[in-house]
Design an enzyme around this catalytic site. Structure first.
Site, PDB file in Angstrom:
ATOM      1  N   CYS A  22       0.787  -1.312  -0.143  1.00 56.55           N
ATOM      2  CA  CYS A  22      -0.286   0.143   0.014  1.00 56.55           C
ATOM      3  C   CYS A  22       0.973   1.410   0.080  1.00 56.55           C
ATOM      4  O   CYS A  22       1.857   1.428   1.068  1.00 56.55           O
ATOM      5  CB  CYS A  22      -0.606   0.300   1.476  1.00 56.55           C
ATOM      6  SG  CYS A  22      -1.689   1.255   1.733  1.00 56.55           S
ATOM      7  N   CYS A  69      -0.421   4.674   2.125  1.00 55.51           N
ATOM      8  CA  CYS A  69      -0.155   4.191   3.768  1.00 55.51           C
ATOM      9  C   CYS A  69       1.345   4.195   3.808  1.00 55.51           C
ATOM     10  O   CYS A  69       1.605   5.246   5.114  1.00 55.51           O
ATOM     11  CB  CYS A  69      -0.308   2.625   4.013  1.00 55.51           C
ATOM     12  SG  CYS A  69      -2.034   1.629   3.112  1.00 55.51           S
ATOM     13  N   ASP A  70       1.856   3.595   3.413  1.00 52.04           N
ATOM     14  CA  ASP A  70       3.664   3.632   3.519  1.00 52.04           C
ATOM     15  C   ASP A  70       4.439   4.565   2.453  1.00 52.04           C
ATOM     16  O   ASP A  70       5.631   4.921   3.676  1.00 52.04           O
ATOM     17  CB  ASP A  70       4.253   2.191   3.523  1.00 52.04           C
ATOM     18  CG  ASP A  70       3.284   1.770   4.418  1.00 52.04           C
ATOM     19  OD1 ASP A  70       2.652   1.924   5.458  1.00 52.04           O
ATOM     20  OD2 ASP A  70       3.068   0.182   4.096  1.00 52.04           O
TER      21      ASP A  70
END
Ligand SMILES: Cc1cc2nc3c(=O)[nH]c(=O)nc-3n(C[C@H](O)[C@H](O)[C@H](O)COP(=O)(O)OP(=O)(O)OC[C@H]3O[C@@H](n4cnc5c(N)ncnc54)[C@H](O)[C@@H]3O)c2cc1C
Length: 307
Positions: A131, A134-135
């Protein structure tokens, strides 16, 4: 109480089914094991959904869908479905309860495919990610490897390029399998490069990722790449483990007709979990609407025969 429709999965397909079903005043329960929105919540920008000409953030889109379903009266429960049972009244069994229903709509989507190479399990959450939204901020000014050559991989590489110093895309074929517009975009980013005909072989490091050994599939030659993170977008696996007796295709996707009927009367499937060519939000929500209407037709027929 017996529901009219129990929907399994709260991604775009399940939420669309919930909107159509609850708006038709059917007693509708949607069961979601994580958070509503499904895969689209990890996408920074949905650029190709009609009507949003500036694009829309995936999470914001999911919040709107969930609110719309609740506003029409759909009940949403957070739990994991572990089994379904067919019968005159069908049962949906979760970790915590059993729900009775006249029809079931399966909208459980897919999960990301892992590479299954040495080092991958050790660094999941510590350098291996599925993801970018997200990261990506963890990789500001660092070097990252993106594995895959489809739309998702290239979209995520573009997003990562806003943060990382260098984004290296590695693809096992000799050309990308992505929309031309994404290929044009990627070509205009000087910090994105592509390595073709190659696959990751092993992820190496002590406390964090230090390098990835990659293999050229044509020459069999191994090379080490120094990177800090690995983002994997190599495909999907349908979430059908809790289903038994439904006809699946050779890749494990649920076979339906164009009205979302599965091989069992009164059980419908919609979205990415079903056998189809294009797995996108626009097709998922369209499937969800059709599944709800087909379920409504099934209930009306059942009621007509019993009255
Ligand atoms: C990185 C990435 C970028 C993407 N970008 C785009 C884009 O820009 N435009 C676009 O149109 N599409 C995009 N897609 C594709 C899009 O996200 C999917 O086509 C869409 O989300 C499919 O919706 P769905 O509801 O069928 O499945 P999903 O979104 O997979 O939702 C399924 C839901 O079911 C739940 N579930 C699964 N099993 C159970 C269970 N046993 N019990 C209860 N709940 C369960 C899951 O938690 C999940 O919330 C992207 C996908 C990815 C991965």
């Amino acid at each position: 109480m017996v529901y009219d429709i129990v929907i399994i999965g709260g991604g775009p397909a399940g939420l669309s089914a919930a909107i159509y079903a609850s708006r038709a005043r059917l007693k509708t329960l949607l069961i979601e094991k994580n958070g509503c929105g499904g895969q689209i919540t990890v996408t920074d920008l949905i650029e190709n959904y009609p009507g949003f000409n500036d694009g829309i953030n995936g999470f914001d889109f999911a919040v709107k869908l969930e609110a719309q379903a609740r506003d029409f009266g759909a009940e949403i429960m957070y739990d994991e479905v572990t089994n379904v049972e067919n019968g005159e009244v069908k049962k949906v069994i979760t970790v915590n309860a059993t729900y009775e229903t006249q029809t079931i709509i399966v909208a459980a989507g897919t999960s990301v495919k892992k590479m299954n190479i040495p080092g991958e399990p050790d660094f999941i959450g510590k350098g291996v990610s599925f993801c970018a939204t997200c990261d990506a901020p963890f990789y500001r000014s660092k070097d990252v490897l993106v594995v895959g050559g489809g739309d998702s991989a290239i979209q995520e590489a573009l997003y990562l390029s806003k943060f990382a110093k260098n984004v290296i895309v590695i693809h096992r074929r000799n050309e990308l399998r992505t929309a031309k517009i994404l290929q044009e975009k990627i070509a205009s980013h000087t910090n994105i490069s592509i390595i073709y005909d190659s696959v990751p072989k092993e992820i190496l490091g002590k406390d964090s990722i230090e390098k990835v050994t990659i293999t050229n599939v044509k020459t069999n030659k191994d090379t080490d790449l120094k990177v800090d993170g690995v983002f994997v977008f190599i495909g999907l696996v349908p979430n059908t483990l809790f289903l038994s007796n439904l006809v699946l295709d050779k890749n494990g996707y649920v076979v339906t007709d164009e009205n979302m009927n599965t091989s069992i009367a009164g059980i419908f499937a919609c979205g990415d979990i079903r056998k189809k060519q294009l797995r996108q939000v626009v097709t998922a929500v369209s499937d969800g609407a059709q599944a709800a209407i087909s379920a409504q037709g099934y209930i009306e027929n059942q009621n007509a025969t019993t009255n």
